[in-house]
Scaffold this active site. Structure first.
Site, short mmCIF file in Angstrom:
data_model
loop_
_atom_site.label_atom_id
_atom_site.label_comp_id
_atom_site.label_asym_id
_atom_site.label_seq_id
_atom_site.Cartn_x
_atom_site.Cartn_y
_atom_site.Cartn_z
N LYS A 1 0.79 -1.28 0.04
CA LYS A 1 0.08 0.15 0.17
C LYS A 1 0.72 1.33 0.03
O LYS A 1 1.66 1.44 0.84
CB LYS A 1 -0.86 0.02 1.30
N GLY B 1 8.69 -6.59 8.50
CA GLY B 1 8.38 -8.20 8.82
C GLY B 1 8.70 -8.98 7.44
O GLY B 1 9.04 -9.82 7.27
P1 AMP Z 1 3.16 -4.26 3.30
O1 AMP Z 1 2.74 -4.99 4.55
O2 AMP Z 1 2.43 -3.11 3.03
O3 AMP Z 1 4.81 -4.47 3.29
O4 AMP Z 1 3.06 -5.27 1.93
C1 AMP Z 1 3.58 -6.70 1.95
C2 AMP Z 1 2.54 -7.46 1.00
O5 AMP Z 1 2.54 -6.85 -0.35
C3 AMP Z 1 3.11 -8.92 0.68
O6 AMP Z 1 2.27 -9.78 1.34
C4 AMP Z 1 3.00 -8.88 -0.68
O7 AMP Z 1 2.30 -10.18 -1.26
C5 AMP Z 1 2.03 -7.81 -1.30
N1 AMP Z 1 2.41 -7.25 -2.51
C6 AMP Z 1 3.46 -7.17 -2.88
N2 AMP Z 1 3.44 -6.62 -4.41
C7 AMP Z 1 2.17 -6.66 -4.68
C8 AMP Z 1 1.51 -6.40 -5.97
N3 AMP Z 1 1.97 -6.03 -7.07
N4 AMP Z 1 0.10 -6.66 -5.84
C9 AMP Z 1 -0.40 -7.01 -4.76
N5 AMP Z 1 0.18 -7.54 -3.64
C10 AMP Z 1 1.65 -6.96 -3.61
#
Ligand code: AMP
Length: 378
Positions: free
Chosen positions: A180, A333
């Site tokens: 996000k 994490g």
């Molecule tokens: P965060 O907790 O914001 O660091 O996000 C981590 C999560 O982002 C992980 O579980 C990834 O699977 C997800 N993620 C990374 N890239 C993408 C993407 N292009 N589309 C959807 N989810 C994503």
């Protein structure tokens, strides 16, 4: 630069003294023969240098931690019993109070609950970096009532992160990713100010790409932050992916449909598709920049790395970070989990244990729990 945090080394006679230590033992547990057991004791082992030192000096040590989200109610599921068992295997003779969050006063920062925690104790040490961004009772109240200090891990986390921000060996390359934009925008702003290059990947990158006029199909998108992303791009420090791996969006992502063909997209993603990882050209370009770094700070995966079809981008970045001669700090994490998944954890210079706490420390340069220690009397 903030004044130094008080150290427990200033207490020269701990023999017979009662020391209360706030730790972050919020460890994963799993069932073994019908009994919950700690499945990763990293957080417990990380506190052993402090606990062993206190015991060696003759102190009586009691630890306290939160564990899960029991919402102010005692429940067996969130009892610290399995953590206490593991702690006593690693370091006998240490007490562990029951889950702080069994009392609603913890998260409400209730002064009475905080005062009840310190009763009978001589000293307080905060060794819970991962909880120090929260103004909760066990973090905020004891420093007002007891002589207090920062534990060695807390000290190290703070000096490493702030040191990298204030006095980095250049070029300083920051890498941000994850799902996000709204969660990472504040830290991205600070990094754009402090670093020489900011690499943006993961789901958050698509809003930056959209802001550049590209099509992103049904990839993750945050309409409310398009202008913010556009503004950050104007600094010319921000690098965004030039290609993506993904799927047609009518294919049900998440259902582990391994037969679905993975598609490589260029700069633009068609309307009926979604990007789920950075592509090979982006991985190579980012890796080249990372090889030149003097300092690296990485927070957030480059794609949905939990799914092996979309792990290549995160793995390429993890390998580049591990191989770079620059001083490397990995926080959050998911990036730490990625380093573990690719067995590269020991190749980075510093693994920050606190996800939210490291983000807030980078963003604000300070945390409520650190301020409480600095303001502590005695
Ligand atoms: P965060 O907790 O914001 O660091 O996000 C981590 C999560 O982002 C992980 O579980 C990834 O699977 C997800 N993620 C990374 N890239 C993408 C993407 N292009 N589309 C959807 N989810 C994503």
């Amino acid at each position: 630069m903030q004044p130094a945090l008080p150290s427990y080394k200033r207490w020269t006679d701990l023999n017979g003294k009662k020391v209360l230590v706030r730790v972050d033992f919020n460890a994963p547990v799993h069932l073994v023969d019908g009994k919950l057991e700690v499945s990763d004791d990293f957080r417990i082992r990380a506190t052993l240098p402090l606990l062993d030192d206190l015991i060696k000096q003759g102190a009586q040590v009691t630890c306290m931690t939160h564990f899960g989200r029991p919402k102010g109610q005692p429940t067996e599921e969130f009892s610290v019993a399995p953590i206490r068992r593991r702690l006593n295997e690693l370091c006998p003779g240490i007490d562990l109070l029951e889950n702080l969050r069994f009392n609603p006063g913890e998260e409400l920062n209730d002064p009475e609950f905080g005062a009840s925690l310190v009763e009978g104790f001589d000293y307080y040490i905060n060794e819970a970096f991962g909880a120090s961004h929260r103004a909760h009772a066990s973090i905020m109240v004891p420093p007002m009532l007891l002589p207090s200090a920062a534990g060695p891990n807390l000290q190290r986390e703070v000096s490493t992160l702030l040191g990298a921000l204030e006095n980095p060996v250049r070029p300083f390359i920051a890498i941000v990713g994850g799902a996000k934009v709204k969660d990472k925008l504040a830290i991205t702003r600070v990094l754009v100010e402090k670093a020489d290059v900011v690499i943006v990947g993961g789901g958050m990158a698509y809003t930056f790409e959209y802001a550049q006029g590209r099509t992103i199909g049904s990839s993750l998108f945050d309409a409310t932050n398009v202008d913010n992303c556009r503004e950050l791009m104007q600094t010319e420090k921000v690098r965004i992916p030039v290609d993506s791996l993904g799927l047609k969006s009518d294919q049900s992502f998440g259902s582990a449909a391994f037969s679905d063909p993975v598609i490589v997209f260029g700069e633009n993603i068609p309307e009926d598709s979604m990007g789920l990882d950075i592509g090979p050209l982006s991985s190579a370009a980012f890796a080249r920049e990372i090889q030149e770094a003097g300092t690296i700070l990485w927070n957030g995966p480059m794609g949905v790395f939990e799914d092996p079809r979309f792990a290549a981008g995160t793995e390429a970045i993890a390998r580049a970070v591990a191989q770079s001669p620059g001083y490397s700090i990995v926080g959050g994490g998911d990036s730490v989990a990625a380093m573990q998944q690719f067995k590269l954890e020991s190749e980075v210079d510093f693994v920050s244990t606190g996800g939210g706490a490291s983000l807030e420390l980078v963003e604000f340069g300070d945390l409520p729990g650190l301020r409480a220690l600095r303001e502590s009397k005695g």
